[in-house]
Every structure is written in C-alpha cells, then in structure tokens.
Design a protein around this motif. Structure first.
Motif, PDB file in Angstrom:
ATOM      1  N   ASN A   1       0.609  -0.963   0.073  1.00 39.93           N
ATOM      2  CA  ASN A   1       0.251  -0.390   0.072  1.00 39.93           C
ATOM      3  C   ASN A   1       0.985   1.841  -0.336  1.00 39.93           C
ATOM      4  O   ASN A   1       0.090   2.393  -0.669  1.00 39.93           O
ATOM      5  CB  ASN A   1      -0.596  -0.057   1.111  1.00 39.93           C
TER       6      ASN A   1
ATOM      7  N   TYR B   1      -1.484  -2.266  -5.859  1.00 40.23           N
ATOM      8  CA  TYR B   1      -2.678  -2.379  -4.618  1.00 40.23           C
ATOM      9  C   TYR B   1      -3.875  -4.164  -4.587  1.00 40.23           C
ATOM     10  O   TYR B   1      -3.877  -4.502  -3.536  1.00 40.23           O
ATOM     11  CB  TYR B   1      -3.838  -1.143  -4.982  1.00 40.23           C
TER      12      TYR B   1
ATOM     13  N   SER C   1      -9.383  -1.378   0.808  1.00 41.32           N
ATOM     14  CA  SER C   1      -8.605  -1.853  -0.560  1.00 41.32           C
ATOM     15  C   SER C   1      -9.552  -1.788  -1.314  1.00 41.32           C
ATOM     16  O   SER C   1      -9.290  -1.361  -2.797  1.00 41.32           O
ATOM     17  CB  SER C   1      -8.230  -3.350  -0.111  1.00 41.32           C
TER      18      SER C   1
ATOM     19  N   ASN D   1      -9.387   2.403  -2.896  1.00 38.47           N
ATOM     20  CA  ASN D   1      -8.242   2.257  -3.307  1.00 38.47           C
ATOM     21  C   ASN D   1      -8.143   1.848  -4.624  1.00 38.47           C
ATOM     22  O   ASN D   1      -7.880   2.574  -5.808  1.00 38.47           O
ATOM     23  CB  ASN D   1      -6.687   1.782  -2.430  1.00 38.47           C
TER      24      ASN D   1
END
Length: 212
Positions: free
Chosen positions: A76, A95, A116, A119
């Motif tokens: 990350n 990612y 996540s 993202n």
C-alpha cells in the motif's frame, strides 16, 4: 523543510547504528526504512521514498508469512508513492498485491478490505476504466453497509466515488442519487468545512446542472 531535515538526520543516525549492530533482516531495520521512506514521501522525493519502502518490503518478504498483513501495508505504501508519481499501472499492481494478502489474512467483511476495494476503484477511475472502478467501489459499499453505522464517513466517501463514476459515464440520475446520499451522510458525520463534504456538495450541484 527544516523539520524534515532534522528528522532525516535523526533517522539516518539511528539506521546506521542498527545496521552495525543488528542482522540484515531484523525487524528494527524495517521500522527505520519505513520511517525514512515516509519522510522522503512527505518531502515529495518519491524515487528515494520507493528505495526505502522496497528495502523494508524485502526484509518482510524474507521474514514474514506470505499472508502477513504487514506485507500488504508495504504494498500500500509503495502504491501510494506511485499514485503521486502518476504511474497508475504500478499503483494498480501494488494495490492488488495488497488486496490479495488482505483477502487471505482477514475476515471477508473486514473494513480494511473495503478500503482496499475503494483504493483500487479510484485507480481504475483515473485510468478511465469506469466499469472496473464501479465494480470495486460497489464491493467496498457492500462491506461498509454490513459493518458500519449508516452515518459513517467511509460510507459517504464510497457513495461519492460511485457518484463520480456515474457522472463520468453520463448517468446523471444515478450520480445524483449517490451524491445526495454522500451529502446526507457527510452532513451527519463531518464538520461543515470538511473537504470531503465540500466535494460531495459541489459534485451534487454539478450533477443537478446537467440534469436540467
């Protein structure tokens, strides 16, 4: 910059001592590499930040199980650097590696998974891959709806991201619905001058103009 220089000097000296006294794969070295990487990241020196983040990752890969969350956190951090460099294909790769680890390490409705998914959705959005962006934001929304209170800021931001996608593909009625939800939740959970709330409100007004 002066404060960063002082902190960097301190961290460099600490790292030098650790390198002389500890094994090359010791976890205390990871902490130093991550701290120095973060400093360079905050200074906008992204290539140097990557150098230190990759050093931390290398030790973690040698010493931790392949599904350890700390590995995901490293990916990350690396992804965030690439994001600021505008290298979205590398962001996506980092990612997705992080997500893969979190999926193996965490329960299926863990909030970290929701983050996540969001993202990755953001990266797809900036790459212009709107169907993929929508898919990942919807996965995030599904998790957050199950585990968070209805006025949680993470719900608002997910509504906002989904609104962005629908707006970008010209589905203004759907965009309107999601921005209205984002504003509604944001007003109940954020300060009036919070930048996210301003984003939701401004986006809502933009959509309304396009719906006329």
């Amino acid at each position: 910059m002066g404060e960063y220089s002082k902190a960097l000097s301190y961290y460099d000296k600490a790292l030098e001592i650790k390198q002389k006294t500890l094994p090359s794969n010791h976890s205390d070295l990871v902490e130093s590499y991550d701290n120095i990487g973060l400093l360079y990241y905050n200074m906008g020196e992204y290539s140097t930040a990557l150098l230190y983040y990759y050093k931390a990752l290398e030790i973690k890969q040698k010493t931790l199980p392949s599904n350890h969350p700390d590995l995901a956190k490293s990916y990350n951090k690396i992804g965030a650097v690439y994001y600021n460099m505008g290298e979205f294909s590398r962001v996506l790769s980092s990612y997705k590696k992080s997500l893969d680890i979190f999926q193996r390490a965490l329960p299926p409705n863990h909030p970290t998974l929701g983050t996540s998914y969001n993202n990755i959705g953001i990266v797809y959005y900036y790459m212009g891959e709107y169907s993929n962006a929508l898919s990942f934001h919807q996965k995030a929304l599904e998790i957050f709806k199950k585990i968070l209170p209805s006025n949680h800021p993470d719900l608002a931001v997910t509504y906002g991201h989904i609104g962005n996608v629908y707006y970008s593909v010209g589905e203004y009625i759907k965009a309107l619905s999601f921005f209205e939800r984002a504003v509604d939740v944001g007003q109940g959970s954020l300060s009036p001058n919070h930048p996210h709330l301003q984003w939701y409100k401004n986006s809502l007004e933009d959509v309304k103009r396009n719906c006329k």
